[in-house]
Structure formats: C-alpha cells, structure tokens
Design an enzyme around this catalytic site. Structure first.
Site, mmCIF file in Angstrom:
data_model
loop_
_atom_site.group_PDB
_atom_site.id
_atom_site.type_symbol
_atom_site.label_atom_id
_atom_site.label_comp_id
_atom_site.label_asym_id
_atom_site.label_seq_id
_atom_site.Cartn_x
_atom_site.Cartn_y
_atom_site.Cartn_z
ATOM 1 C CB CYS A 120 48.113 55.588 -15.013
ATOM 2 S SG CYS A 120 48.543 57.340 -15.190
ATOM 3 C CB CYS A 123 49.948 57.004 -18.002
ATOM 4 S SG CYS A 123 50.123 57.615 -16.326
ATOM 5 C CG ASP A 124 48.989 53.555 -19.793
ATOM 6 O OD1 ASP A 124 49.997 54.130 -20.245
ATOM 7 O OD2 ASP A 124 49.037 52.746 -18.853
HETATM 8 C C1 LIG Z 1 50.603 51.161 -15.082
HETATM 9 C C2 LIG Z 1 51.169 52.535 -14.864
HETATM 10 C C3 LIG Z 1 51.528 53.290 -15.967
HETATM 11 C C4 LIG Z 1 52.044 54.559 -15.791
HETATM 12 N N1 LIG Z 1 52.411 55.257 -16.897
HETATM 13 C C5 LIG Z 1 52.920 56.511 -16.754
HETATM 14 C C6 LIG Z 1 53.303 57.259 -17.898
HETATM 15 O O1 LIG Z 1 53.170 56.802 -19.044
HETATM 16 N N2 LIG Z 1 53.804 58.498 -17.687
HETATM 17 C C7 LIG Z 1 53.938 59.048 -16.438
HETATM 18 O O2 LIG Z 1 54.409 60.179 -16.309
HETATM 19 N N3 LIG Z 1 53.571 58.354 -15.331
HETATM 20 C C8 LIG Z 1 53.062 57.100 -15.460
HETATM 21 N N4 LIG Z 1 52.655 56.402 -14.348
HETATM 22 C C9 LIG Z 1 52.745 57.048 -13.027
HETATM 23 C C10 LIG Z 1 54.185 57.006 -12.513
HETATM 24 O O3 LIG Z 1 54.661 55.690 -12.608
HETATM 25 C C11 LIG Z 1 54.243 57.494 -11.056
HETATM 26 O O4 LIG Z 1 53.643 58.770 -10.939
HETATM 27 C C12 LIG Z 1 55.692 57.577 -10.592
HETATM 28 O O5 LIG Z 1 56.315 56.323 -10.736
HETATM 29 C C13 LIG Z 1 55.791 58.021 -9.132
HETATM 30 O O6 LIG Z 1 57.136 58.018 -8.787
HETATM 31 P P1 LIG Z 1 57.639 57.889 -7.276
HETATM 32 O O7 LIG Z 1 59.117 57.849 -7.353
HETATM 33 O O8 LIG Z 1 56.978 58.893 -6.442
HETATM 34 O O9 LIG Z 1 57.065 56.478 -6.759
HETATM 35 P P2 LIG Z 1 57.145 54.992 -7.322
HETATM 36 O O10 LIG Z 1 57.402 54.936 -8.763
HETATM 37 O O11 LIG Z 1 55.904 54.361 -6.796
HETATM 38 O O12 LIG Z 1 58.416 54.377 -6.577
HETATM 39 C C14 LIG Z 1 58.378 54.113 -5.206
HETATM 40 C C15 LIG Z 1 59.663 53.418 -4.799
HETATM 41 O O13 LIG Z 1 59.715 53.326 -3.381
HETATM 42 C C16 LIG Z 1 60.162 52.043 -2.991
HETATM 43 N N5 LIG Z 1 59.704 51.811 -1.622
HETATM 44 C C17 LIG Z 1 58.436 51.812 -1.121
HETATM 45 N N6 LIG Z 1 58.465 51.585 0.202
HETATM 46 C C18 LIG Z 1 59.770 51.471 0.560
HETATM 47 C C19 LIG Z 1 60.459 51.235 1.793
HETATM 48 N N7 LIG Z 1 59.806 51.096 2.952
HETATM 49 N N8 LIG Z 1 61.811 51.131 1.766
HETATM 50 C C20 LIG Z 1 62.507 51.292 0.617
HETATM 51 N N9 LIG Z 1 61.912 51.542 -0.583
HETATM 52 C C21 LIG Z 1 60.576 51.608 -0.596
HETATM 53 C C22 LIG Z 1 59.580 51.131 -4.052
HETATM 54 O O14 LIG Z 1 60.297 49.892 -4.090
HETATM 55 C C23 LIG Z 1 59.813 51.985 -5.297
HETATM 56 O O15 LIG Z 1 61.122 51.811 -5.751
HETATM 57 C C24 LIG Z 1 52.167 55.108 -14.488
HETATM 58 C C25 LIG Z 1 51.817 54.337 -13.369
HETATM 59 C C26 LIG Z 1 51.328 53.066 -13.543
HETATM 60 C C27 LIG Z 1 50.962 52.232 -12.345
#
Ligand SMILES: Cc1cc2nc3c(=O)[nH]c(=O)nc-3n(C[C@H](O)[C@H](O)[C@H](O)COP(=O)(O)OP(=O)(O)OC[C@H]3O[C@@H](n4cnc5c(N)ncnc54)[C@H](O)[C@@H]3O)c2cc1C
Length: 306
Positions: A120, A123-124
C-alpha cells in the site's frame, strides 16, 4: 421485545465499525472474524493517516476497535463463513465485510510485512524518505504507486515481468515526466528477498541472476476480494469479484439508491474493500461499514416490527 439479529462477516475496519453501530443500536450483533481477525491492518506497523489516532500500530488500532465493539455487546466468533444462504436463514440481516487480499508472489515476502515490504504505497510511502525502493508490477496501479513514492524516495525502480506494461498508454506517458526518479527494469522477476529487513533483492533479469541493494519493496500486482464463497449465493459481483452494491450500480445512472449499501439480495449489505477497488483505506472502509450498519438498522425497522 425481541432484538433484531445481524451477522457481520469480517472483523477488519469495515466489519468492526459496522458492529460498533449495530450493537450500540441494540441490535444483537455477531461478527464472524475469519482467518485474519482484525483484517489487513494487522500486517502493518504505525498508522499515520487514520484521523484521530496518533502513535498506534495497525494491530493496536484493531484491538481497540474490537474492544469498542464488544463493549456494546458484539459477539465475536472466530469462524470463517462458507455458506451465505445458511447464515441468512439464521439472521435478520447480514453485512458482508470480507476485505480483499493483496496479490503476493510467494518469494518469502510474508516475513517482511512492516520490515520494508508493503502493498500500500498510499499508506506507507512516507516511511521511505530518501530511500531506494522497488515496485513490482506493470499495471496502472504500479505506475500510480511508483509516482507516489517519488515524493519521498530517493529513487524508485519498477520491476516489470514482460517487455511491455499492462498499464494504459496515458499512465505510461506519465512516466516520461519522472525519468530521473523512476527506472524501469524490463523482463525482470523478483526471485528472493534477503536481510533482516528488506536489504537485498535477488532478481531474474531475462534469465540472468542479478542482486540489487534495496531499502523498500512494494507490490502493486492487484488484489483479490474475499468473495469466493459467494459464487453460489446469487449476490451480484463485478467481473473482478467485487460485490456490487446498489450505490455502485446507481453510479451507472440509475439515480440514488434507496439502500446504497444493500446488495441485490434484500437484507444483505456490503462494505469495505470487498466492495471498493478504488480507495482501499482503513478510513474509507470504516465509513462504508457505518453506512452499511445504518442502512441495515433502518431497513430492519422498515421490514420487521418487533
Ligand atoms: C500492509 C498494509 C498497510 C496498510 N496501511 C494502511 C494505513 O496505514 N492506513 C490505511 O488507512 N489503510 C491501510 N491499509 C489498507 C487497509 O488495511 C484496508 O483498506 C482495510 O483494512 C480494509 O478494511 P476491510 O474491513 O474492508 O477489510 P480487511 O481489513 O481486509 O478485513 C477483512 C476481514 O474479513 C475476514 N474474512 C474474510 N473472509 C471471511 C469469511 N469467509 N468469513 C469470515 N470472515 C472473513 C478476514 O478474516 C478479515 O477479518 C493497509 C493495508 C496493507 C495490506
């Protein structure tokens, strides 16, 4: 009076934000945490761009969000959902918040999350001031990431697998303005990463091994939405597998949707990175989670009088 029951699939920022709202609204809320409790932020170190949070790491932020949800009564179940139809039969409404995983290469990068490796750049990038960094990928997002990194990095090298890029012509033209800051290595595959942090990369350049010093490594080779289990559920997905909500469809000219975060299945809502292939930030995922929770709450009130 019986409480409405909501299931939230996913315990990342979108799922937990939704849970804080639904459980605080006295809806019986169960979060299914999946294989990555806390979601993608658990892979990173300090979060600098989440408003109101200073000096916290990703895992710390997600522990706080989880505590905030459980404080209002959210029940967290450490299970992965594989059958939406069954889940739907057990709850009055469902919020899908499964996120999307960055595509990886499997060259040992898993060991380097937060140690010089990221997927990302938005982000970083700011953590790489004055450093020499590498970006793997040849699509629009790789160019986007490489140019974003030039604001901070000393130099950016793009590693492109083939002889040409998949990126649009317009995006490739953008590179002309960055000739001094971005070098492109063609026909180059990343083979291995060396060091305690990212220190050295082993490359295959047109069949010849080359080792280069590196202070940062970004992958920009796409994301995979965790929607595979929806294939038999009739939830409408786009061509890449992202969930199509009514809001996404209304952008195509159908006017404002009544329930913007609802899918084509009544009572099934969706939020976060499993819907959004554009912004992919914790803040935007939280916003969408809150929208889905409010839509679910109002939809439940309109459907079931308890
Ligand atoms: C290395 C890295 C650094 C980042 N740094 C930043 C930052 O500094 N600032 C920022 O704003 N964003 C950052 N991001 C982006 C941010 O993490 C994502 O945009 C955000 O986490 C998305 O949130 P979400 O809840 O949609 O999905 P996710 O965080 O992907 O969570 C998905 C969840 O769904 C669960 N899941 C999936 N399939 C199933 C299933 N079938 N049954 C039950 N549970 C399931 C997973 O276990 C997980 O808990 C970063 C991402 C990465 C990879």
């Amino acid at each position: 009076m019986n409480k409405h029951k909501v299931a939230i699939v996913g315990s990342g920022p979108a799922g937990l934000a939704a849970a804080i709202y639904t459980s605080r609204a006295e809806i019986e809320t169960t979060v299914y945490a999946g294989e990555e409790p806390g979601g993608q932020l658990t892979k990173t170190t300090e979060i600098e761009n989440y408003p109101g949070v200073v000096g916290k790491t990703g895992p710390e932020l997600m522990v706080t969000m989880t505590q905030q949800a459980t404080k209002f009564g959210t029940n967290i179940v450490y299970e992965t959902i594989r059958d939406l139809n069954k889940l739907k039969s057990e709850y009055d409404a469902v919020i899908l918040a499964m996120g999307a995983s960055p595509r990886l290469l499997g060259v040992g990068e898993d060991k380097y999350w937060g140690k010089g490796f990221s997927t990302c750049a938005v982000c970083d990038a700011a953590f790489y001031k004055g450093k020499n960094v590498y970006v793997v990928g040849g699509g629009d997002s790789a160019i986007e990431d490489a140019t974003a990194l030039t604001k901070f990095a000393n130099h950016v090298t793009m590693l492109v697998r083939g002889e040409q890029m998949r990126a649009s012509v317009a995006m490739q033209k953008r590179l002309d303005s960055y000739k001094d800051q971005i070098t492109v290595m063609w026909k180059t595959n990343l083979v291995a990463i060396k060091g305690e942090r990212v220190e050295k990369l082993v490359l295959d350049v047109d069949g010849v091994e080359q080792r280069v010093m590196a202070e940062g490594l970004f992958f920009a080779i796409g994301h995979i939405p965790a929607t595979g289990f929806l294939k038999n559920s009739k939830v409408e997905l786009d061509i890449e597998g992202y969930i199509l909500t009514q809001a996404a469809k209304s952008l195509n000219g159908d006017g404002m949707a009544e329930w913007p975060t609802m899918t084509n299945i009544p009572g099934v809502f969706a939020a976060g990175d499993c819907v959004d292939h554009r912004y992919r930030q914790a803040g935007t995922a939280v916003g969408m989670g809150i929208q889905a929770a409010l839509d679910a709450e109002r939809w439940l009130a309109s459907q079931f009088v308890r």
